[in-house]
Write a protein that holds these residues in place. Structure first.
Motif, PDB file in Angstrom:
ATOM      1  N   ASN A 144       0.794  -1.224   0.000  1.00  0.00           N
ATOM      2  CA  ASN A 144       0.000   0.000   0.000  1.00  0.00           C
ATOM      3  C   ASN A 144       0.831   1.281   0.000  1.00  0.00           C
ATOM      4  N   GLY A 145       2.163   1.144  -0.074  1.00  0.00           N
ATOM      5  CA  GLY A 145       3.020   2.323  -0.129  1.00  0.00           C
ATOM      6  C   GLY A 145       3.264   2.986   1.212  1.00  0.00           C
ATOM      7  N   GLU A 146       2.880   2.302   2.287  1.00  0.00           N
ATOM      8  CA  GLU A 146       3.127   2.807   3.637  1.00  0.00           C
ATOM      9  C   GLU A 146       3.633   1.659   4.497  1.00  0.00           C
ATOM     10  N   LEU A 147       4.552   1.995   5.395  1.00  0.00           N
ATOM     11  CA  LEU A 147       5.076   0.990   6.319  1.00  0.00           C
ATOM     12  C   LEU A 147       4.560   1.280   7.718  1.00  0.00           C
ATOM     13  N   THR A 148       3.940   0.265   8.325  1.00  0.00           N
ATOM     14  CA  THR A 148       3.553   0.392   9.725  1.00  0.00           C
ATOM     15  C   THR A 148       4.766   0.045  10.581  1.00  0.00           C
ATOM     16  N   LEU A 149       4.684   0.322  11.870  1.00  0.00           N
ATOM     17  CA  LEU A 149       5.772  -0.024  12.777  1.00  0.00           C
ATOM     18  C   LEU A 149       6.050  -1.523  12.711  1.00  0.00           C
ATOM     19  N   GLU A 150       4.995  -2.324  12.679  1.00  0.00           N
ATOM     20  CA  GLU A 150       5.167  -3.776  12.643  1.00  0.00           C
ATOM     21  C   GLU A 150       5.858  -4.230  11.357  1.00  0.00           C
ATOM     22  N   GLU A 151       5.418  -3.706  10.209  1.00  0.00           N
ATOM     23  CA  GLU A 151       6.067  -4.055   8.940  1.00  0.00           C
ATOM     24  C   GLU A 151       7.537  -3.637   8.957  1.00  0.00           C
ATOM     25  N   PHE A 152       7.788  -2.459   9.473  1.00  0.00           N
ATOM     26  CA  PHE A 152       9.135  -1.917   9.512  1.00  0.00           C
ATOM     27  C   PHE A 152      10.057  -2.794  10.361  1.00  0.00           C
ATOM     28  N   ILE A 153       9.621  -3.109  11.573  1.00  0.00           N
ATOM     29  CA  ILE A 153      10.457  -3.901  12.474  1.00  0.00           C
ATOM     30  C   ILE A 153      10.647  -5.311  11.949  1.00  0.00           C
ATOM     31  N   SER A 154       9.563  -5.973  11.563  1.00  0.00           N
ATOM     32  CA  SER A 154       9.713  -7.356  11.099  1.00  0.00           C
ATOM     33  C   SER A 154      10.501  -7.415   9.796  1.00  0.00           C
ATOM     34  N   GLY A 155      10.283  -6.453   8.904  1.00  0.00           N
ATOM     35  CA  GLY A 155      11.024  -6.418   7.645  1.00  0.00           C
ATOM     36  C   GLY A 155      12.512  -6.215   7.861  1.00  0.00           C
ATOM     37  N   ALA A 156      12.849  -5.310   8.762  1.00  0.00           N
ATOM     38  CA  ALA A 156      14.265  -5.056   9.046  1.00  0.00           C
ATOM     39  C   ALA A 156      14.911  -6.267   9.695  1.00  0.00           C
ATOM     40  N   GLN A 157      14.186  -6.916  10.603  1.00  0.00           N
ATOM     41  CA  GLN A 157      14.761  -8.070  11.298  1.00  0.00           C
ATOM     42  C   GLN A 157      14.877  -9.298  10.384  1.00  0.00           C
ATOM     43  N   GLN A 158      14.023  -9.390   9.387  1.00  0.00           N
ATOM     44  CA  GLN A 158      14.047 -10.550   8.489  1.00  0.00           C
ATOM     45  C   GLN A 158      14.988 -10.373   7.296  1.00  0.00           C
ATOM     46  N   HIS A 159      15.395  -9.159   7.015  1.00  0.00           N
ATOM     47  CA  HIS A 159      16.215  -8.884   5.830  1.00  0.00           C
ATOM     48  C   HIS A 159      17.457  -8.094   6.232  1.00  0.00           C
ATOM     49  N   GLN A 160      18.586  -8.777   6.299  1.00  0.00           N
ATOM     50  CA  GLN A 160      19.826  -8.138   6.755  1.00  0.00           C
ATOM     51  C   GLN A 160      20.204  -6.938   5.896  1.00  0.00           C
ATOM     52  N   MET A 161      19.958  -7.017   4.598  1.00  0.00           N
ATOM     53  CA  MET A 161      20.298  -5.903   3.716  1.00  0.00           C
ATOM     54  C   MET A 161      19.504  -4.646   4.109  1.00  0.00           C
ATOM     55  N   ILE A 162      18.231  -4.818   4.439  1.00  0.00           N
ATOM     56  CA  ILE A 162      17.397  -3.683   4.866  1.00  0.00           C
ATOM     57  C   ILE A 162      17.902  -3.151   6.202  1.00  0.00           C
ATOM     58  N   MET A 163      18.251  -4.057   7.109  1.00  0.00           N
ATOM     59  CA  MET A 163      18.787  -3.655   8.409  1.00  0.00           C
ATOM     60  C   MET A 163      20.057  -2.825   8.224  1.00  0.00           C
ATOM     61  N   ASP A 164      20.916  -3.259   7.333  1.00  0.00           N
ATOM     62  CA  ASP A 164      22.161  -2.533   7.073  1.00  0.00           C
ATOM     63  C   ASP A 164      21.888  -1.132   6.523  1.00  0.00           C
ATOM     64  N   ILE A 165      20.912  -1.029   5.623  1.00  0.00           N
ATOM     65  CA  ILE A 165      20.538   0.271   5.049  1.00  0.00           C
ATOM     66  C   ILE A 165      20.013   1.186   6.154  1.00  0.00           C
ATOM     67  N   ILE A 166      19.159   0.652   7.014  1.00  0.00           N
ATOM     68  CA  ILE A 166      18.588   1.445   8.105  1.00  0.00           C
ATOM     69  C   ILE A 166      19.692   1.922   9.052  1.00  0.00           C
ATOM     70  N   LYS A 167      20.607   1.034   9.393  1.00  0.00           N
ATOM     71  CA  LYS A 167      21.696   1.407  10.311  1.00  0.00           C
ATOM     72  C   LYS A 167      22.540   2.540   9.741  1.00  0.00           C
ATOM     73  N   LYS A 168      22.721   2.563   8.429  1.00  0.00           N
ATOM     74  CA  LYS A 168      23.529   3.620   7.809  1.00  0.00           C
ATOM     75  C   LYS A 168      22.893   4.998   7.934  1.00  0.00           C
ATOM     76  N   THR A 169      21.556   5.044   8.132  1.00  0.00           N
ATOM     77  CA  THR A 169      20.902   6.347   8.207  1.00  0.00           C
ATOM     78  C   THR A 169      21.235   7.093   9.486  1.00  0.00           C
ATOM     79  N   LEU A 170      21.739   6.416  10.483  1.00  0.00           N
ATOM     80  CA  LEU A 170      22.172   7.136  11.678  1.00  0.00           C
ATOM     81  C   LEU A 170      23.504   6.608  12.139  1.00  0.00           C
ATOM     82  N   ASP A 171      24.364   6.327  11.197  1.00  0.00           N
ATOM     83  CA  ASP A 171      25.700   5.883  11.565  1.00  0.00           C
ATOM     84  C   ASP A 171      26.522   7.114  11.924  1.00  0.00           C
TER      85      ASP A 171
END
Length: 187
Positions: A144-171
């Motif tokens: 739907n083009g929007e991420l809920t908190l649940e989608e965001f957390i589970s998606g980041a935890q299930q996909h290391q590449m996404i987690m790495d991208i997220i971590k870079k935003t506040l490195d």
């Protein structure tokens, strides 16, 4: 086990003492304004999106919303960034990315964050548009083009590449190393 705990506590006490001294040197009033935070991090003269991102970071650290970061908020922010558990960090990232505070992250909000981060960190492995598309294509389960908190957390935890991208935003590790060594970036 007791020796390990006292060593950890001693290290944390030294860290807090160091950061308190640093905080008071940078802000003798005991309060940091947005302008002072930019100066401490060496992030003056950034483009509009980077400034917006820094303002969002400031707002999430200003927990009582008084327009200042006091020492307790400063320590809480450093603790989260440097030692926080991943689920705590992901909740904080979500709050940071959700610029309008509606409880969802849309493509425009995420794109704005990645453009700002690229301006600050000068990472150019992928364009902000490519990163935004990758994140949404990977973790926006209902499309739907929007991420809920649940989608965001589970998606980041299930996909290391996404987690790495997220971590870079506040490195801020490089910025913090420069601060700790007593040298500032000049921008």
């Amino acid at each position: 086990m007791g020796a390990d705990n006292s060593t950890t506590e001693d290290m944390m006490a030294v860290d807090i003492h160091y950061w308190y001294n640093k905080f008071m040197r940078e802000s003798p009033s005991g309060l940091i304004t947005l302008y002072e935070l930019k100066a401490i991090l060496g992030l003056q003269g950034m483009n509009e999106e980077a400034n917006g991102y820094i303002e969002q970071v400031f707002a999430t650290f200003d927990m009582n919303k008084d327009g200042y970061i006091d020492f307790m908020e400063y320590v809480a922010a450093l603790s989260l960034i440097l030692k926080g558990k991943i689920d705590q960090k992901l909740k904080w990232y979500f709050k940071l990315y959700d610029a309008d505070g509606n409880g969802k992250i849309d493509r425009e909000e995420l794109l704005s964050i990645f453009k700002a981060v690229q301006a600050i960190n000068r990472h150019t492995d992928m364009s902000p548009e490519e990163i935004t598309a990758l994140v949404f294509d990977t973790i926006d389960k209902n499309g739907n083009g929007e991420l809920t908190l649940e989608e965001f957390i589970s998606g980041a935890q299930q996909h290391q590449m996404i987690m790495d991208i997220i971590k870079k935003t506040l490195d801020l590790s490089n910025v913090l190393k420069v601060i700790k060594s007593g040298r500032r970036n000049s921008v």
